[in-house]
Design an enzyme around this catalytic site. Sequence first.
Site: not given
Length: 226
Positions: A114, A208, A210
């Site tokens: 990002c 993202h 994660e």
Amino acid sequence: MGGRPLIGVSTYLDSARWGVWELEAALLPAGYPRLVQASGGLAAMLPPDDPSFAAAAVARLDGLVIAGGPDVDPSRYDAERDPRTGPEARRRDTWELALIDAALTRGTPLLGVCRGMQLLNVALGGTLVQHIDGHTRAVGVFDRHAVKPVPGSLYAALVPEEESVPTYHHQAVDRLGTGLFASAFAGDGTVEAIELPDAGFVLGVQWHPEMGEDPRVMSGLVRAAS
């Protein structure tokens, strides 16, 4: 290290509360180290520091992740500040740009997430669009949308199919930095991944990973770091 590559992840430096304390803290959403660990790496936090130490820090790492976070200061790409651009994070900008430079110089595998992708673009002379709509559902709420890889790219080698990804951003890559290649797009044409061909593993993703269930992007970094 028991054969597991050491992956440094940049962090926030902000006020936080835990237990009876409210103090300045080096912060990193737990999804980052969990994804590094699930991909076979050891995670090390890299809070903002004097940029003169960046090369020494990267020299001790096998791979580097520049994490998501606040908007990049528009002065870094010679732009006037849009009223919708968030507050400055000068210490992070300075530290992370130095980390990126050190990783590119040393050939250390690099993943930008990002903000990290945007900063990679800025580091190589690119610019950003300071506000777009449709990539954030609400404040503090991740959205999802499809991302389509460009065939033949590093990203497509990791994720060859169109995939729905978790997203939360209001800025995006505009003019690409020197040598960078756009390797994935959203349906509205927003650049969703960038990479530096012939430079080993240098990849930025606008979403993202994660916050999702697909480990393939991080696993690619960890394999390259091995």
